[in-house]
Design a protein around this motif. Structure first.
Motif, mmCIF file in Angstrom:
data_model
loop_
_atom_site.group_PDB
_atom_site.id
_atom_site.type_symbol
_atom_site.label_atom_id
_atom_site.label_comp_id
_atom_site.label_asym_id
_atom_site.label_seq_id
_atom_site.Cartn_x
_atom_site.Cartn_y
_atom_site.Cartn_z
ATOM 1 N N PHE A 105 42.497 36.844 48.222
ATOM 2 C CA PHE A 105 41.401 36.237 47.476
ATOM 3 C C PHE A 105 40.105 36.288 48.288
ATOM 4 O O PHE A 105 39.047 36.636 47.757
ATOM 5 C CB PHE A 105 41.745 34.781 47.135
ATOM 6 C CG PHE A 105 40.605 34.033 46.499
ATOM 7 C CD1 PHE A 105 40.318 34.201 45.159
ATOM 8 C CD2 PHE A 105 39.812 33.185 47.247
ATOM 9 C CE1 PHE A 105 39.266 33.525 44.565
ATOM 10 C CE2 PHE A 105 38.752 32.500 46.665
ATOM 11 C CZ PHE A 105 38.484 32.671 45.328
ATOM 12 N N ARG A 106 40.192 35.941 49.545
ATOM 13 C CA ARG A 106 39.005 35.869 50.408
ATOM 14 C C ARG A 106 38.360 37.239 50.603
ATOM 15 O O ARG A 106 37.142 37.381 50.554
ATOM 16 C CB ARG A 106 39.414 35.273 51.748
ATOM 17 C CG ARG A 106 38.289 34.936 52.690
ATOM 18 C CD ARG A 106 38.802 34.220 53.924
ATOM 19 N NE ARG A 106 39.679 35.037 54.736
ATOM 20 C CZ ARG A 106 40.991 34.843 54.870
ATOM 21 N NH1 ARG A 106 41.591 33.861 54.211
ATOM 22 N NH2 ARG A 106 41.721 35.636 55.635
ATOM 23 N N GLU A 107 39.196 38.245 50.829
ATOM 24 C CA GLU A 107 38.680 39.582 51.128
ATOM 25 C C GLU A 107 38.493 40.434 49.877
ATOM 26 O O GLU A 107 37.824 41.476 49.940
ATOM 27 C CB GLU A 107 39.622 40.279 52.110
ATOM 28 C CG GLU A 107 39.721 39.552 53.462
ATOM 29 C CD GLU A 107 40.712 40.219 54.412
ATOM 30 O OE1 GLU A 107 41.374 41.200 53.984
ATOM 31 O OE2 GLU A 107 40.816 39.757 55.560
ATOM 32 N N GLY A 108 39.112 40.032 48.788
ATOM 33 C CA GLY A 108 38.980 40.804 47.559
ATOM 34 C C GLY A 108 39.680 42.146 47.604
ATOM 35 O O GLY A 108 39.333 43.062 46.862
ATOM 36 N N PRO A 136 44.074 41.007 43.944
ATOM 37 C CA PRO A 136 43.050 40.108 43.395
ATOM 38 C C PRO A 136 42.861 40.335 41.902
ATOM 39 O O PRO A 136 42.994 41.457 41.405
ATOM 40 C CB PRO A 136 41.793 40.482 44.174
ATOM 41 C CG PRO A 136 42.018 41.893 44.595
ATOM 42 C CD PRO A 136 43.496 42.021 44.837
ATOM 43 N N LEU A 138 40.097 40.033 38.910
ATOM 44 C CA LEU A 138 38.651 39.990 38.736
ATOM 45 C C LEU A 138 38.288 39.505 37.351
ATOM 46 O O LEU A 138 38.834 39.973 36.354
ATOM 47 C CB LEU A 138 38.028 41.373 38.972
ATOM 48 C CG LEU A 138 38.218 42.001 40.347
ATOM 49 C CD1 LEU A 138 37.520 43.357 40.394
ATOM 50 C CD2 LEU A 138 37.687 41.099 41.439
ATOM 51 N N GLU A 141 32.778 40.744 37.900
ATOM 52 C CA GLU A 141 32.640 41.200 39.282
ATOM 53 C C GLU A 141 33.189 40.179 40.268
ATOM 54 O O GLU A 141 33.230 40.444 41.472
ATOM 55 C CB GLU A 141 31.154 41.450 39.601
ATOM 56 C CG GLU A 141 30.505 42.520 38.742
ATOM 57 C CD GLU A 141 31.102 43.885 39.023
ATOM 58 O OE1 GLU A 141 31.436 44.173 40.182
ATOM 59 O OE2 GLU A 141 31.243 44.675 38.057
ATOM 60 N N ARG A 142 33.631 39.027 39.784
ATOM 61 C CA ARG A 142 34.025 37.921 40.662
ATOM 62 C C ARG A 142 35.550 37.836 40.770
ATOM 63 O O ARG A 142 36.268 37.934 39.773
ATOM 64 C CB ARG A 142 33.478 36.610 40.091
ATOM 65 C CG ARG A 142 33.796 35.368 40.876
ATOM 66 C CD ARG A 142 33.174 34.168 40.192
ATOM 67 N NE ARG A 142 33.741 33.953 38.873
ATOM 68 C CZ ARG A 142 34.801 33.170 38.632
ATOM 69 N NH1 ARG A 142 35.396 32.548 39.632
ATOM 70 N NH2 ARG A 142 35.246 33.010 37.401
ATOM 71 N N VAL A 143 36.039 37.632 41.998
ATOM 72 C CA VAL A 143 37.466 37.392 42.201
ATOM 73 C C VAL A 143 37.781 35.979 41.730
ATOM 74 O O VAL A 143 37.227 35.001 42.236
ATOM 75 C CB VAL A 143 37.866 37.556 43.676
ATOM 76 C CG1 VAL A 143 39.361 37.256 43.854
ATOM 77 C CG2 VAL A 143 37.558 38.956 44.175
#
Length: 365
Positions: A105-108, A136, A138, A141-143
């Protein structure tokens, strides 16, 4: 011996005929893609976010055959479990700085782990797990979350690719579900106050009466009116009037017990549906609401610094004593409200008060 000869014969056949091996690989890959397609359709059919999450886990476990499946979505401060399959005691919440799922999640970026012991972020939720894939999800554009599968056999690059493709479909389904929920909220919510709109309120009242009748449980309706609202509007303008409506709705909503609903009946009138409270609790709630609004200080932020006080009047009706249908119950609460206003406003009246004695008398005459 028979099994060993069969395996040996298959190996010899494959060595002599590489095309047969290629054909089997192509057939297996086609089956996987067909299963992915079916899974994607099943998820895309859902309109509720909870149903989307349930379908995701079901398809990964039943259609695609993974042993352990979990889906986490980001909620304010952590990744929270939405649905899972196979785990006896799954992690309900994962901080973004912990575990493989937190890292993804943090790194995508997705992760394929074939040696759990070598990955310091790996959590052993089950001692038989040999590998994990986390991808991840999406929303645009957001995880917005992570989907994870773990297996008692080694997962490979084909599984990794399959889950990445499926994660794209999950993201689209989540986006569609959230859009659908937003449209439903817009259709049933009063745009100014955030309370239920008139249609949603009547629908909710009808459902509450049916449920109260079926379960033999109490239901209270509170009819609320902002006193002298037209005069406030005329004196201070509609901007201040809107502010008063918004503020009153927020104050009422904040004080409601769990399970109660607030709706804007129209203009400056609100209706509260309060199931499962006693007569005394209903009276106490109404008085608490009245006192809270009457005690508010209106500052310059209201666009009218000289608005010294806003008050409300409330009428109470109870199912089935004051009305056995939604229409009768609402009419009884409205009559009690009218009596409270006729007596001087800033009061609470019950529909069954034969002498129309108020529960509170604090109005400034």
């Amino acid at each position: 011996m028979m099994a060993r000869r069969g395996i040996h014969a298959e190996a010899v056949t494959t060595a002599r005929n590489p095309a047969a091996h290629t054909q089997r690989d192509e057939t297996a890959e086609l089956a996987r893609l067909t299963a992915l397609h079916r899974a994607g359709i099943a998820v895309a059919r859902q309109r509720d976010l909870t149903d989307v999450m349930t379908a995701v886990v079901h398809e990964l476990a039943q259609t695609l055959g993974y042993h352990f499946v979990s889906v986490y979505l980001w909620e304010e401060t952590a990744l929270r479990l939405q649905a899972q399959h196979g785990y006896a005691t799954p992690a309900r919440e994962i901080p973004p700085d912990r575990g493989v799922i937190g890292r993804v999640f943090r790194e995508g970026a997705s992760a394929l782990i074939t040696d759990p012991a070598a990955d310091p972020d790996f959590f052993y939720a089950d001692t038989h797990v040999q590998s994990q894939i986390a991808v991840p999800i999406l929303d645009g554009e957001r995880v917005c979350g992570v989907v994870s599968v773990e297996s008692v056999v080694l997962l490979d690059a084909r599984d990794h690719e399959l889950l990445e493709l499926f994660a794209q479909q999950i993201g689209i389904a989540i986006s569609n579900a959230r859009l659908h929920a937003a449209l439903v909220r817009a259709a049933w919510t009063d745009a100014l106050t955030g309370a239920l709109n008139h249609a949603a309120l009547l629908n909710g009242l009808e459902g509450a009466v049916v449920e109260a009748a079926a379960s033999d449980r109490p239901l209270t309706v509170l009819f609320v009116d902002i006193d002298h609202f037209k005069a406030l509007n005329d004196r201070y303008g509609h901007q201040t009037g809107d502010h008063i409506l918004q503020h009153c709705a927020e104050r009422l909503q904040a004080l409601l017990p769990m399970g109660a609903l607030l709706g804007r009946y129209g203009g400056e009138e609100f209706v509260i549906l309060a199931p499962d409270i006693t007569d005394d609790e209903a009276a106490a709630l109404a008085e608490q609401l009245r006192a809270a609004i009457a005690g508010d200080t209106w500052s310059a932020s209201s666009a009218a610094s000289d608005v010294s006080q806003v008050t409300i009047s409330i009428g109470i009706a109870r199912y089935p004593y004051d009305g056995a249908s939604s229409v009768a119950l609402l009419r009884a609460a409205d009559r009690a409200l009218y009596a409270a206003k006729a007596a001087g406003r800033n009061r609470v009246y019950r529909a069954d008060e034969p002498a129309r004695k108020p529960l509170s008398v604090t109005a400034r005459e």
